[in-house]
Design a protein around this motif. Structure first.
Motif, PDB file in Angstrom:
ATOM      1  N   UNK A 501      42.127  19.950   9.016  1.00  0.00           N
ATOM      2  CA  UNK A 501      42.649  19.080  10.069  1.00  0.00           C
ATOM      3  C   UNK A 501      42.034  17.672   9.993  1.00  0.00           C
ATOM      4  N   UNK A 502      40.740  17.638   9.790  1.00  0.00           N
ATOM      5  CA  UNK A 502      40.043  16.353   9.751  1.00  0.00           C
ATOM      6  C   UNK A 502      40.506  15.515   8.560  1.00  0.00           C
ATOM      7  N   UNK A 503      40.613  16.138   7.407  1.00  0.00           N
ATOM      8  CA  UNK A 503      41.002  15.380   6.215  1.00  0.00           C
ATOM      9  C   UNK A 503      42.492  15.048   6.228  1.00  0.00           C
ATOM     10  N   UNK A 504      43.269  15.901   6.855  1.00  0.00           N
ATOM     11  CA  UNK A 504      44.702  15.612   7.044  1.00  0.00           C
ATOM     12  C   UNK A 504      44.857  14.305   7.832  1.00  0.00           C
ATOM     13  N   UNK A 505      44.109  14.206   8.906  1.00  0.00           N
ATOM     14  CA  UNK A 505      44.188  12.995   9.738  1.00  0.00           C
ATOM     15  C   UNK A 505      43.625  11.782   8.982  1.00  0.00           C
ATOM     16  N   UNK A 506      42.558  11.977   8.228  1.00  0.00           N
ATOM     17  CA  UNK A 506      42.000  10.858   7.455  1.00  0.00           C
ATOM     18  C   UNK A 506      43.011  10.372   6.416  1.00  0.00           C
ATOM     19  N   UNK A 507      43.720  11.313   5.827  1.00  0.00           N
ATOM     20  CA  UNK A 507      44.718  10.927   4.834  1.00  0.00           C
ATOM     21  C   UNK A 507      45.889  10.203   5.502  1.00  0.00           C
ATOM     22  N   UNK A 508      46.237  10.629   6.698  1.00  0.00           N
ATOM     23  CA  UNK A 508      47.285   9.943   7.463  1.00  0.00           C
ATOM     24  C   UNK A 508      46.879   8.489   7.706  1.00  0.00           C
ATOM     25  N   UNK A 509      45.650   8.312   8.165  1.00  0.00           N
ATOM     26  CA  UNK A 509      45.184   6.952   8.455  1.00  0.00           C
ATOM     27  C   UNK A 509      45.176   6.109   7.180  1.00  0.00           C
ATOM     28  N   UNK A 510      44.820   6.742   6.089  1.00  0.00           N
ATOM     29  CA  UNK A 510      44.861   6.047   4.792  1.00  0.00           C
ATOM     30  C   UNK A 510      46.306   5.663   4.454  1.00  0.00           C
ATOM     31  N   UNK A 511      47.226   6.615   4.666  1.00  0.00           N
ATOM     32  CA  UNK A 511      48.614   6.387   4.259  1.00  0.00           C
ATOM     33  C   UNK A 511      49.287   5.294   5.075  1.00  0.00           C
ATOM     34  N   UNK A 512      48.753   5.004   6.252  1.00  0.00           N
ATOM     35  CA  UNK A 512      49.364   3.965   7.082  1.00  0.00           C
ATOM     36  C   UNK A 512      49.010   2.564   6.611  1.00  0.00           C
ATOM     37  N   UNK A 513      48.255   2.468   5.515  1.00  0.00           N
ATOM     38  CA  UNK A 513      47.821   1.142   5.064  1.00  0.00           C
ATOM     39  C   UNK A 513      48.238   0.857   3.623  1.00  0.00           C
ATOM     40  N   UNK A 514      49.522   0.988   3.353  1.00  0.00           N
ATOM     41  CA  UNK A 514      49.946   0.678   1.977  1.00  0.00           C
ATOM     42  C   UNK A 514      50.035  -0.832   1.811  1.00  0.00           C
ATOM     43  N   UNK A 515      48.958  -1.440   1.422  1.00  0.00           N
ATOM     44  CA  UNK A 515      48.849  -2.908   1.444  1.00  0.00           C
ATOM     45  C   UNK A 515      50.047  -3.610   0.800  1.00  0.00           C
TER      46      UNK A 515
END
Lengths: 582, 582
Positions: A501-515
């Protein structure tokens, strides 16, 4: 070094900006981290790289952005994740317009030069649409991912869309290795005990010595080309990408390296029968790839890995040649040296060959950074356990060359704070690696659409979590299971559910920043109060009447009026008596 | 229409590919969906648009990709989400290299032409890096987001970085509206009852008639320019983007429209005191924007909205002029007509002015599509409740012009199946809208870094969920709360937690697809078994020996050997007796 009692540090720092002038960015292809002695190999001694590590910093946890050449390299060259640059596999051109290392360094007066491999495929359609001649200076740079090619050589079979007759072929012919394809016939063919020529394409013949005389094989040749460049480079600062083809297949090496290692030197295979019981469907499909099946057969590793080790030993020897040359040329004090790889190699571990998934042998790479800057004295010879990524190199080079950071373009961060022993408190807590398996047999076997053939890994130093489209995730706990044998992706243990769950959310936050907002720097936004400036420029949003504007105007900074008196006169008119402008 | 007993449908379909030849893509600026009578407005009758809807299809749930002009338009023009194209706000240039509608249609022989506004900012730095002259044909297209400008006019104050003297200014001068800035002095200034000129920038004066004679105001002028283009267009198929500046501010309109509506015609405001009690921090900061505060004052809506309605009524009348012209010119049978807007306008609803958040008045837009194709007869006059997005138009136009879909580039889907009454079973279940509030005062007030000033909305037709960086989410249930007064973002009711969780995951899955692998189409991947082809090309990965290859070769399709006999001879040699190639 000049010193005085009060200004010592300042003096050293000001000297420094001049001291580190060049960057030597060395990349191997398919070199696992654990096949260097400084990374723990027991039988393969790499004293020259070990010495570089002793003079610099060794990164124990350096990860690539994709487990395959092309996308990994494009991340190195752009400082951007694969989801940002889009060149998601070997045959996918980096789109014209993507900014590379070279684009960032050129305005700083630094030449970015290539000797060796990039795996770049030119975006000819994009250039055509943009009216760019591929043979123009700009066109060549777009086609060579931002580098000026001193010598491009992808070291791959010349019939397959790469340069059909690279300069290295001519070099071989001039040195007695003749024929249509001396790359294959000499550098990648061996001679059997019965005198029969045997192709290095076949893993069975990896144990044979290559026919090419050692001094004419690919690694020494490229090293000499790098030295040729350094001799000719003149005073302009440079960033030289010396990009070796080896120890990438064909796994074959000339003597004396061919006889240097035997089956007794091959580390034990890292695999478990448990991995073949009910594996994740994508992993299962990848275990069926030809190369995985072959490497899982008895005797294959013993035939191949001694050659792989010989190729690495040869690289280390060439590092010795290169560093001695640089020492003599007075370059060691002015040149940052980075040694790394584009990804590793399963070599039969986990019942796999090649790469294509996220186990440590594939995504963890060697990374040694020697920074001659005295500020780096603090960390010489140390090992850094922080999580670093391939995308960190481009920002590091920009930093070294004195450029302002470009966090609106690059996903990575400069490693210099780590090199200087000043670890930022907000250093990253996870690394991410992406893979587009659309081009692999596994996709066809699974019946997955190319658009769905994505997988992403996030790793926090302990838990490694992999997300797929259409399949359950994978999870490994490297603390209790350092060999990654136990896939906890479906485990219902609370600890595992929480980690997922924690890494799923971290990956989500990462994915929201496709520069992609690359045309406006953050600093430009931070330095301007946009809304007041819009009003100051004469665009009046939400003002009820003249009084409203007159009050607001007391805090205006009439920036525009200095260049356009019409704005001031308009605002004067609007806040004074109304009248028709003339 | 030619018919026969057996082949009627086929005949009609084959005629059709010729029939729909042109596309008229009409966009208004800042037009809310609910301000047309066909979308339910009670006092503002728009019979011409209603008639277009009766001849075509009205989309009841059409959403834009961003609640502000620039990014919303770039999504319309590229068919890509903001996270893909990156032009996240008005002042952010669309990066050189992004493919637009024009780039997709041009190879099909279709001209893409602009009359009016785009809000495009040219990527001059990108063009300079790519060696593209901004004044060249390619450079102009990059600067005009892929259109050939017949007449570009962003209709904004000419001092603020837009064209300082657009053709419309000259037109006004030729027609008796003189001065340095006739756009402001005539088209956007009114005359008070005491004869005093009053600027339309001030909301207080929205009720005054603009000084410009109606026939010379912006909307009829642009309509005539569109008709000029159609007269001159000749036989080449075209996609004309007729892009009106209105009903965007300055909210001021000439007679007879200025007197057509009064405060009694203004719909009730949609806001609740509950919204101001403990609002979400970002929403709270936006309610403090000047324009929000002004529109929340008594009397402001009553002053502004009658002018807003007059501007819309004028557009509808001009639609009548335009459609009559097209009827007479014989264009109605060969031209798809699309009418939409780039976003809506709060107009005081939810204590807000302008746009910048995700309430329905802002992100839901009118979308009417008239398709002369007989296959669309099935749906004429119907209303479609499916979720559609701005990014669907570019794929629709590509479809109409006979181009193959480009799902590796465009996020949207062709609307034609819906227009033909053939709803795909896998039609989207959510729409997404993104906003980069880095440029807004709210960001400064909140102390958020520009990089963190992202918010994303996902809406499934009932639940609307908004994710922020650094703040709790928002959630609205439009079934029980159609006015979006009750933010359930922090509610602990299981139903709300489940809705948040489900949409959170849906947004994650969306975020993992930032289409950047734009240089290789999916179809190219699907049509080629890449790994066998690599072997067929002579790159032999994972083969143990000659027998291994000989067996595999039985299933090879020797594609390369037709163009390169060296490959076949090499494979022959490798599978036959080994020998040194010459």
């Amino acid at each position: 070094m000049a010193r005085n009692e009060n200004g010592q540090t300042l003096l050293r720092e000001s000297q420094l900006s001049k001291r580190v002038k060049n960057i030597l960015f060395i990349m191997c292809d398919q070199l696992r981290a654990d096949y260097l002695s400084c990374y723990g190999h027991k039988r393969l001694m790499t004293p020259n790289l070990d010495r570089l590590a002793a003079r610099g910093m060794l990164f124990e946890r350096a990860y690539v952005q994709s487990p395959v050449c092309g996308p990994s390299r494009m991340s190195y060259y752009t400082g951007r994740y694969v989801q940002a640059h889009g060149a998601s596999w070997n045959f996918v051109p980096l789109k014209a317009g993507e900014m590379t290392m070279g684009d960032h360094l050129r305005p700083l007066g630094v030449r970015s030069v290539l000797v060796g491999k990039t795996h770049m495929r030119a975006d000819l359609a994009g250039m055509s649409r943009l009216g760019i001649d591929p043979d123009s200076t700009v066109g060549v740079r777009i086609g060579e991912c931002g580098f000026d090619p001193y010598e491009r050589d992808d070291g791959i079979h010349p019939y397959s869309g790469h340069d059909p007759d690279p300069a290295y072929s001519d070099y071989l012919r001039r040195n007695g290795c003749d024929g249509d394809n001396p790359w294959e016939a000499w550098a990648n063919t061996g001679t059997d005990s019965d005198g029969q020529a045997r192709s290095g394409w076949f893993l069975k013949y990896s144990r044979l010595p290559a026919r090419v005389p050692e001094q004419h094989s690919e690694t020494p040749y490229m090293t000499r080309r790098a030295m040729d460049f350094m001799r000719e480079a003149g005073d302009q600062p440079w960033c030289l990408h010396l990009s070796y083809i080896k120890p990438h297949w064909p796994y074959i090496v000339p003597e004396p390296y061919a006889s240097m290692y035997g089956p007794q030197d091959v580390p034990p295979v890292v695999r478990s029968e448990a991995e073949r019981r009910d594996p994740h469907p994508v992993y299962a499909a990848m275990m069926k790839h030809r190369v995985s099946r072959t490497f899982s057969q008895d005797g294959v590793r013993e035939a191949v890995i001694p050659a792989y080790m010989g190729l690495i030993k040869q690289i280390d020897d060439q590092m010795g040649v290169l560093f001695s040359f640089m020492e003599e040329a007075g370059l060691m004090d002015s040149t940052m040296i980075v040694f790394t790889s584009d990804h590793g190699d399963y070599l039969g571990d986990h019942w796999m060959g090649e790469k294509d998934l996220f186990h440590e042998p594939v995504i963890r790479v060697p990374l040694i950074v020697y920074d001659p800057d005295p500020r780096a004295d603090a960390t010489r010879g140390t090992r850094c356990a922080d999580l670093v990524e391939a995308v960190d190199l481009a920002p590091t080079f920009l930093d070294v060359c004195g450029g302002a950071p470009v966090p609106h373009v690059m996903d990575g961060r400069s490693l210099r704070p780590l090199l200087f022993g000043q670890r930022p408190a907000d250093w990253r807590r996870e690394v991410v690696c992406e893979y587009d398996y659309a081009f692999q047999d596994a996709r066809i076997e699974l019946g997955t659409a190319p658009r769905d053939a994505w997988m992403r890994m996030i790793f926090d130093g302990r838990w490694k979590y992999v997300v797929f489209e259409g399949y359950r995730p994978m999870l490994f706990d490297l603390a209790s299971d350092p060999d990654e044998f136990v896939d906890l992706g479906a485990s219902q243990a609370p600890e595992h559910e929480q980690a997922r769950q924690r890494l799923h959310e971290a990956l989500f936050r990462w994915a929201l920043r496709p520069r992609q907002r690359v045309t406006v720097p953050d600093a430009a936004i931070e330095s301007v109060e946009v809304q007041p400036r819009i009003s100051e420029g004469g665009i009046l949003i939400g003002y009820w009447d003249e009084d409203d504007l007159a009050r607001a105007r007391q805090s205006f900074k009439p920036r525009f009026s200095s260049t356009n008196p019409l704005v001031r006169s308009t605002l004067d008119r609007l806040t004074g008596k109304q009248g028709v402008p003339q």
